[in-house]
Design a protein around this motif. Structure first.
Motif, PDB file in Angstrom:
ATOM      1  N   ARG A 371       0.873  -1.186   0.000  1.00  0.00           N
ATOM      2  CA  ARG A 371       0.000   0.000   0.000  1.00  0.00           C
ATOM      3  C   ARG A 371       0.911   1.238   0.000  1.00  0.00           C
ATOM      4  O   ARG A 371       1.271   1.764   1.070  1.00  0.00           O
ATOM      5  CB  ARG A 371      -0.926   0.006   1.207  1.00  0.00           C
ATOM      6  N   GLN A 373       0.640   4.374  -0.484  1.00  0.00           N
ATOM      7  CA  GLN A 373       0.255   5.589   0.233  1.00  0.00           C
ATOM      8  C   GLN A 373       0.589   5.473   1.719  1.00  0.00           C
ATOM      9  O   GLN A 373       1.113   6.398   2.339  1.00  0.00           O
ATOM     10  CB  GLN A 373      -1.239   5.850   0.061  1.00  0.00           C
ATOM     11  N   THR A 405       1.775  -3.990 -13.401  1.00  0.00           N
ATOM     12  CA  THR A 405       1.263  -2.708 -12.925  1.00  0.00           C
ATOM     13  C   THR A 405       2.283  -2.061 -11.985  1.00  0.00           C
ATOM     14  O   THR A 405       2.851  -2.730 -11.120  1.00  0.00           O
ATOM     15  CB  THR A 405      -0.070  -2.897 -12.187  1.00  0.00           C
ATOM     16  N   THR A 407       2.546   0.970  -9.329  1.00  0.00           N
ATOM     17  CA  THR A 407       1.892   1.997  -8.515  1.00  0.00           C
ATOM     18  C   THR A 407       2.976   2.811  -7.821  1.00  0.00           C
ATOM     19  O   THR A 407       3.919   2.245  -7.267  1.00  0.00           O
ATOM     20  CB  THR A 407       0.968   1.356  -7.474  1.00  0.00           C
ATOM     21  N   TYR A 408       2.829   4.130  -7.849  1.00  0.00           N
ATOM     22  CA  TYR A 408       3.908   4.964  -7.336  1.00  0.00           C
ATOM     23  C   TYR A 408       3.348   6.138  -6.537  1.00  0.00           C
ATOM     24  O   TYR A 408       2.249   6.622  -6.765  1.00  0.00           O
ATOM     25  CB  TYR A 408       4.779   5.487  -8.484  1.00  0.00           C
ATOM     26  N   GLN A 446      -1.349   8.530  -4.839  1.00  0.00           N
ATOM     27  CA  GLN A 446      -0.602   7.594  -5.669  1.00  0.00           C
ATOM     28  C   GLN A 446      -1.103   7.630  -7.103  1.00  0.00           C
ATOM     29  O   GLN A 446      -2.240   7.981  -7.386  1.00  0.00           O
ATOM     30  CB  GLN A 446      -0.702   6.170  -5.119  1.00  0.00           C
ATOM     31  N   GLU A 448      -0.674   5.387 -11.077  1.00  0.00           N
ATOM     32  CA  GLU A 448      -0.555   4.007 -11.546  1.00  0.00           C
ATOM     33  C   GLU A 448      -0.296   3.998 -13.040  1.00  0.00           C
ATOM     34  O   GLU A 448      -0.816   4.835 -13.784  1.00  0.00           O
ATOM     35  CB  GLU A 448      -1.835   3.237 -11.218  1.00  0.00           C
ATOM     36  N   THR A 450       1.233   1.019 -16.359  1.00  0.00           N
ATOM     37  CA  THR A 450       1.539  -0.368 -16.719  1.00  0.00           C
ATOM     38  C   THR A 450       2.807  -0.372 -17.569  1.00  0.00           C
ATOM     39  O   THR A 450       2.937   0.408 -18.517  1.00  0.00           O
ATOM     40  CB  THR A 450       0.391  -1.011 -17.502  1.00  0.00           C
TER      41      THR A 450
END
Length: 569
Positions: A371, A373, A405, A407-408, A446, A448, A450
């Motif tokens: 997670r 965040q 994927t 997520t950042y 956050q 996202e 791909t």
């Protein structure tokens, strides 16, 4: 002596003699005076007979009245027909005079043709003497002017050497400044440096080789293969000494100007010795700071299905450790975490905070690494609670192996760069959040994306793109142009390309890079079963040890990541 006795004495003299008061009135005159000019008689004023400037006569009378010894002079008087008559004269105060006011006793000699020739000869002689004196003074003036110009030029060249040495930080820069500037300062053909590298930059551990000094423009006296050649005849060797230690020698090759002045040569040698000493201390401290910084950076774990390369380089003008970090987290079979960050400032306090942030972040990621965040939220609270006044920028990325994927979350940090296989690229410039530390309870958003097959993601600190007097957009654009040149490179070469994408540029801050490229594991046929094998040479970083036995991915193929080796240099 009375006036009558005076007249009796001068009566028989062949030359005119008169006695006059301070106002020029004639009190007595002998027959020779009246024979020369009938008007030279008692009661007549010399001012009435004077043909020259009255101020000159007044000045003569004043000087004669004050002198006890005869003083020369000249008078031009009017004859009875008004024509000028020139006299040479000697005047003196009449000490025998008993009157209330002093008087002048004046002897005159009329200038005839012979006298004029003698006077002319004297004038010519005096003129020649004056000309010689003036010529000598002019020659001395020219010599002084040339000497002053030469001294001024020498000072100017010495100032140029001083400025060049002051702006040189490393030994190579000092050597370049000396070889390019010192010959002009000393008025010689060339100079060269031979230095003791072990005295200037001591080894940090036994047997360490100073690779940074191999390509320098000076000879190393501490290397056996760098033997110093015999100097030609007439060459001078000046010992470079600073802090009671001989650091090397300055070899001077005189030219047409001859041997330099010893005092000037000594002054230049001392200045170069101080610059060499200062550059050696700088390089030593720079290497100590770099070694300490690398020891603080984490050793990354092997991660299946991911090729990873890391690079770190200290700032070019920094001798203090910094707060840059990167890290990699193998969370589970599906997720991989990546982080990069920079504690604001330089020095041991910031490096200590960075080490504690790395440890705290690893503990946070164990709990909520999937997670993003929450990861930066907890890191923000940690930094604000335990390190008041400190601030850091950071980015945390979560990669999902199956769906690719990414997520950042970015906390005031430069955006990660996604590099496509063809060299084109894009920035992950999604939601922006505040830096960690100064704002308690900050919310982190956050983004996202791909990753396509063959794409890489580059995490870096701001030292890679920031330059003095340059906008941040320029640095970001330069990074995308560099990505175009890296098409087809493996992760290690591409990481090195990004690290040194501006050769010779001034890097004022540290640079920490982490480059990751998904590399799905290959599954061989079920029979016979897959056998573990070492990483292929092209995927192993130089100096990386083989992967430890027993670490295999889901198909039995050992991890091909280069992350387990030491950080790239």
């Amino acid at each position: 002596m009375s006036l009558g006795l005076f007249e009796a004495v001068v009566k028989t003299l062949p030359d005119p003699v008169i006695l006059c008061a301070g106002d020029g009135t004639i009190l007595a005159a002998n027959p020779a005076a009246r024979a020369s000019i009938p008007q030279l008689c008692v009661g007549v004023s010399l001012y009435a007979l004077n043909r020259d400037d009255a101020s000159a006569l007044r000045r003569h009378l004043h000087n004669w009245l004050r002198s006890g010894n005869p003083l020369p002079g000249a008078l031009v008087l009017k004859d009875d027909d008004g024509s000028p008559v020139r006299f040479r004269c000697h005047g003196v105060r009449a000490t025998w005079w008993q009157g209330p006011e002093p008087v002048v006793q004046l002897s005159l000699r009329r200038l005839d043709q012979a006298d004029r020739f003698a006077v002319l000869s004297q004038q010519v002689t005096a003129l020649n003497r004056e000309i010689a004196i003036r010529r000598t003074a002019e020659t001395q003036r020219e010599e002084l002017l040339l000497a002053e110009q030469a001294a001024r030029a020498r000072v100017q060249r010495l100032y140029q050497l001083t400025a060049a040495l002051a702006s040189s930080a490393t030994l190579a820069q000092v050597a370049a400044a000396v070889t390019s500037t010192a010959p002009q300062v000393l008025d010689v053909d060339a100079v060269s440096l031979e230095l003791h590298s072990q005295r200037l930059v001591p080894a940090l551990e036994p047997g360490e080789q100073l690779h940074l000094l191999k390509e320098s423009s000076w000879q190393d006296l501490d290397r056996p293969h760098d033997s110093v050649r015999a100097a030609p005849a007439g060459t001078l060797r000046i010992a470079l000494e600073a802090d009671d230690a001989v650091l090397g020698t300055l070899t001077v090759h005189p030219g047409a100007g001859g041997v330099p002045d010893p005092e000037h040569l000594t002054a230049v040698g001392q200045q170069i010795a101080q610059a060499v000493r200062r550059a050696g201390l700088y390089e030593h401290e720079h290497r100590v700071a770099e070694r300490l910084q690398l020891s603080l950076l984490p050793q990354l774990p092997h991660v299946a299905g991911l090729d990873v390369a890391t690079c770190y380089a200290p700032g070019s003008d920094m001798v203090m450790v910094g707060g840059d970090w990167y890290d990699l987290y193998n969370l589970d079979e599906d997720h991989i975490g990546l982080s990069v960050g920079d504690v604001a400032g330089h020095g041991l306090p910031q490096a200590a905070v960075m080490a504690q942030v790395i440890a705290a972040l690893r503990g946070i990621v164990l709990r909520c690494g999937t997670r993003p965040q929450e990861v930066l939220t907890e890191l923000n609270e940690y930094l604000h609670l335990y390190h008041r006044g400190q601030m850091a920028t950071a980015a945390y990325l979560l990669y999902h192996r199956t769906t690719r994927t990414l997520t950042y979350v970015k906390a005031g940090h430069p955006p990660p760069l996604v590099v496509h296989p063809d060299g084109s690229s894009r920035y992950l410039d999604g939601p922006i959040s505040p830096p960690i530390g100064p704002v308690p309870g900050a919310r982190y958003r956050q983004g996202e994306t791909t990753l396509a097959e063959g794409e890489s993601v580059l995490l870096y600190t701001d030292g890679l793109i920031e330059r003095r007097r340059e906008s941040l957009d320029t640095g970001l654009d330069r990074l995308t142009q560099t990505a175009l040149r890296g098409a087809g490179m493996n992760v290690h070469d591409l990481c090195e390309l990004f690290l040194n994408h501006q050769p010779g540029a001034d890097y004022p801050d540290d640079r920490a890079l982490l480059l990751a490229r998904p590399n799905p594991p290959r599954c061989d046929p079920p029979s016979p079963p897959c056998q573990p094998s070492d990483p292929t040479p092209e995927n192993r970083h130089p100096g990386q040890p083989p992967a430890p036995p027993g670490i295999v991915d889901g198909c039995g193929v050992k991890n091909r990541s280069g992350a387990g080796g030491p950080p790239d240099r």
